[in-house]
Design a protein around this motif. Sequence first.
Motif, PDB file in Angstrom:
ATOM      1  N   SER A 164      -3.984 -17.801  -5.680  1.00  8.15           N
ATOM      2  CA  SER A 164      -5.367 -18.225  -5.507  1.00  8.15           C
ATOM      3  C   SER A 164      -6.074 -18.219  -6.859  1.00  8.15           C
ATOM      4  O   SER A 164      -6.038 -17.206  -7.559  1.00  8.15           O
ATOM      5  CB  SER A 164      -6.076 -17.282  -4.528  1.00  8.15           C
ATOM      6  OG  SER A 164      -7.381 -17.736  -4.258  1.00  8.15           O
ATOM      7  N   VAL A 165      -6.696 -19.344  -7.225  1.00  8.40           N
ATOM      8  CA  VAL A 165      -7.381 -19.453  -8.511  1.00  8.40           C
ATOM      9  C   VAL A 165      -8.752 -20.081  -8.312  1.00  8.40           C
ATOM     10  O   VAL A 165      -9.001 -20.752  -7.307  1.00  8.40           O
ATOM     11  CB  VAL A 165      -6.573 -20.288  -9.521  1.00  8.40           C
ATOM     12  CG1 VAL A 165      -5.220 -19.667  -9.779  1.00  8.40           C
ATOM     13  CG2 VAL A 165      -6.427 -21.723  -9.048  1.00  8.40           C
ATOM     14  N   ALA A 220      -3.602 -27.106 -16.033  1.00  7.73           N
ATOM     15  CA  ALA A 220      -4.852 -26.846 -16.767  1.00  7.73           C
ATOM     16  C   ALA A 220      -6.056 -27.300 -15.941  1.00  7.73           C
ATOM     17  O   ALA A 220      -5.987 -28.291 -15.211  1.00  7.73           O
ATOM     18  CB  ALA A 220      -4.818 -27.583 -18.095  1.00  7.73           C
ATOM     19  N   ALA A 221      -7.135 -26.522 -16.062  1.00  9.71           N
ATOM     20  CA  ALA A 221      -8.392 -26.884 -15.397  1.00  9.71           C
ATOM     21  C   ALA A 221      -8.149 -27.258 -13.937  1.00  9.71           C
ATOM     22  O   ALA A 221      -8.425 -28.383 -13.508  1.00  9.71           O
ATOM     23  CB  ALA A 221      -9.073 -28.024 -16.142  1.00  9.71           C
ATOM     24  N   THR A 222      -7.646 -26.303 -13.190  1.00 14.83           N
ATOM     25  CA  THR A 222      -7.248 -26.545 -11.802  1.00 14.83           C
ATOM     26  C   THR A 222      -8.414 -27.084 -10.978  1.00 14.83           C
ATOM     27  O   THR A 222      -9.543 -26.595 -11.062  1.00 14.83           O
ATOM     28  CB  THR A 222      -6.719 -25.247 -11.175  1.00 14.83           C
ATOM     29  OG1 THR A 222      -5.779 -24.652 -12.071  1.00 14.83           O
ATOM     30  CG2 THR A 222      -6.033 -25.537  -9.861  1.00 14.83           C
ATOM     31  N   GLN A 223      -8.102 -28.081 -10.168  1.00 14.87           N
ATOM     32  CA  GLN A 223      -9.092 -28.754  -9.342  1.00 14.87           C
ATOM     33  C   GLN A 223      -8.782 -28.542  -7.864  1.00 14.87           C
ATOM     34  O   GLN A 223      -7.638 -28.246  -7.497  1.00 14.87           O
ATOM     35  CB  GLN A 223      -9.077 -30.250  -9.663  1.00 14.87           C
ATOM     36  CG  GLN A 223      -9.333 -30.574 -11.118  1.00 14.87           C
ATOM     37  CD  GLN A 223      -9.028 -32.026 -11.445  1.00 14.87           C
ATOM     38  OE1 GLN A 223      -8.621 -32.813 -10.596  1.00 14.87           O
ATOM     39  NE2 GLN A 223      -9.237 -32.399 -12.697  1.00 14.87           N
ATOM     40  N   PRO A 224      -9.765 -28.700  -6.993  1.00 15.14           N
ATOM     41  CA  PRO A 224      -9.498 -28.550  -5.553  1.00 15.14           C
ATOM     42  C   PRO A 224      -8.360 -29.441  -5.061  1.00 15.14           C
ATOM     43  O   PRO A 224      -7.605 -29.047  -4.166  1.00 15.14           O
ATOM     44  CB  PRO A 224     -10.841 -28.943  -4.916  1.00 15.14           C
ATOM     45  CG  PRO A 224     -11.856 -28.583  -5.946  1.00 15.14           C
ATOM     46  CD  PRO A 224     -11.205 -28.893  -7.271  1.00 15.14           C
ATOM     47  N   GLY A 225      -8.208 -30.603  -5.650  1.00 15.84           N
ATOM     48  CA  GLY A 225      -7.131 -31.510  -5.263  1.00 15.84           C
ATOM     49  C   GLY A 225      -5.745 -31.010  -5.635  1.00 15.84           C
ATOM     50  O   GLY A 225      -4.746 -31.572  -5.185  1.00 15.84           O
ATOM     51  N   LEU A 242      -0.632 -22.922  -3.680  1.00 13.59           N
ATOM     52  CA  LEU A 242      -1.749 -22.789  -4.614  1.00 13.59           C
ATOM     53  C   LEU A 242      -3.042 -23.074  -3.871  1.00 13.59           C
ATOM     54  O   LEU A 242      -3.204 -24.138  -3.279  1.00 13.59           O
ATOM     55  CB  LEU A 242      -1.582 -23.772  -5.783  1.00 13.59           C
ATOM     56  CG  LEU A 242      -2.721 -23.789  -6.804  1.00 13.59           C
ATOM     57  CD1 LEU A 242      -2.836 -22.453  -7.525  1.00 13.59           C
ATOM     58  CD2 LEU A 242      -2.539 -24.930  -7.799  1.00 13.59           C
ATOM     59  N   GLN A 243      -3.951 -22.115  -3.902  1.00 11.49           N
ATOM     60  CA  GLN A 243      -5.263 -22.289  -3.280  1.00 11.49           C
ATOM     61  C   GLN A 243      -6.321 -22.267  -4.373  1.00 11.49           C
ATOM     62  O   GLN A 243      -6.406 -21.295  -5.133  1.00 11.49           O
ATOM     63  CB  GLN A 243      -5.527 -21.158  -2.274  1.00 11.49           C
ATOM     64  CG  GLN A 243      -4.563 -21.152  -1.101  1.00 11.49           C
ATOM     65  CD  GLN A 243      -4.791 -19.982  -0.149  1.00 11.49           C
ATOM     66  OE1 GLN A 243      -5.295 -18.941  -0.559  1.00 11.49           O
ATOM     67  NE2 GLN A 243      -4.420 -20.165   1.106  1.00 11.49           N
ATOM     68  N   VAL A 244      -7.099 -23.335  -4.447  1.00  8.58           N
ATOM     69  CA  VAL A 244      -8.137 -23.441  -5.468  1.00  8.58           C
ATOM     70  C   VAL A 244      -9.485 -23.162  -4.818  1.00  8.58           C
ATOM     71  O   VAL A 244      -9.912 -23.880  -3.906  1.00  8.58           O
ATOM     72  CB  VAL A 244      -8.125 -24.832  -6.124  1.00  8.58           C
ATOM     73  CG1 VAL A 244      -9.185 -24.903  -7.217  1.00  8.58           C
ATOM     74  CG2 VAL A 244      -6.748 -25.138  -6.688  1.00  8.58           C
ATOM     75  N   GLN A 245     -10.136 -22.118  -5.300  1.00  5.95           N
ATOM     76  CA  GLN A 245     -11.440 -21.726  -4.760  1.00  5.95           C
ATOM     77  C   GLN A 245     -12.562 -22.435  -5.535  1.00  5.95           C
ATOM     78  O   GLN A 245     -12.556 -22.423  -6.756  1.00  5.95           O
ATOM     79  CB  GLN A 245     -11.615 -20.207  -4.872  1.00  5.95           C
ATOM     80  CG  GLN A 245     -10.474 -19.395  -4.298  1.00  5.95           C
ATOM     81  CD  GLN A 245     -10.321 -19.589  -2.797  1.00  5.95           C
ATOM     82  OE1 GLN A 245     -11.296 -19.833  -2.102  1.00  5.95           O
ATOM     83  NE2 GLN A 245      -9.100 -19.476  -2.304  1.00  5.95           N
ATOM     84  N   PRO A 246     -13.513 -23.028  -4.831  1.00  2.00           N
ATOM     85  CA  PRO A 246     -14.601 -23.762  -5.506  1.00  2.00           C
ATOM     86  C   PRO A 246     -15.573 -22.810  -6.199  1.00  2.00           C
ATOM     87  O   PRO A 246     -15.624 -21.631  -5.887  1.00  2.00           O
ATOM     88  CB  PRO A 246     -15.275 -24.510  -4.354  1.00  2.00           C
ATOM     89  CG  PRO A 246     -14.921 -23.754  -3.132  1.00  2.00           C
ATOM     90  CD  PRO A 246     -13.581 -23.124  -3.366  1.00  2.00           C
TER      91      PRO A 246
END
Lengths: 114, 113
Positions: free
Chosen positions: B12-13, B78-83, B109-113
């Motif tokens: 999770s990031v 780099a610069a992880t996005q919700p997509g 991979l879970q991207v937190q806003p």
Amino acid sequence: DGGITQSPKYLFRKEGQNVTLSCEQNLNHDAMYWYRQDPGQGLRLIYYSQIVNDFQKGDIAEGYSVSREKKESFPLTVTSAQKNPTAFYLCASSTVGTGRNEQFFGPGTRLTVL
Amino acid sequence: GESVGLHLPTLSVQEGDNSIINCAYSNSASDYFIWYKQESGKGPQFIIDIRSNMDKRQGQRVTVLLNKTVKHLSLQIAATQPGDSAVYFCAEIRDTGRRALTFGSGTRLQVQP
């Protein structure tokens, strides 16, 4: 549009029935593959074919059969001998040649045994 | 048997942070290592590959590092996005013989806003 199509998207089967999953590609690829994916796991190779009229067993071929009569098509039959067929089935294709590693995947067929 | 596996099942990031997904492999005879991204209910999508005689390869926002000494592969986003939220698989393939992929079990991979 070029790509790989699989049908149906969802398939329900009664115990003891054989079912056939369709995979078609218009990418002019020589090689085609079938993988099985169980929940939370990676893909496992069922069968593959590198040229028309020839195919080889993968790691989990028992209970499955395939044919490769046309370059564009690689149907997979799940037979009644497959003990636990409920899974997500993915078909892929690729060119054949050293260094060409990209396999293009279809959208998958989710098979459920009732 | 020889296999390709992953260290962490879920990562999770925060959006905008860099992500690092790791993979351990055991087959030193592999010629290429490949990263795939799989969104829910879809087929895997090729991200990047690296030949076994390379240490690093960069793509758009992604970098793959290969450490043959410890048989370790990583994918940096780099610069992880919700997509980017998806399951990521590493896979390996040989140039000769059976040219089919051997996959690891995946990292979500879970991207937190």
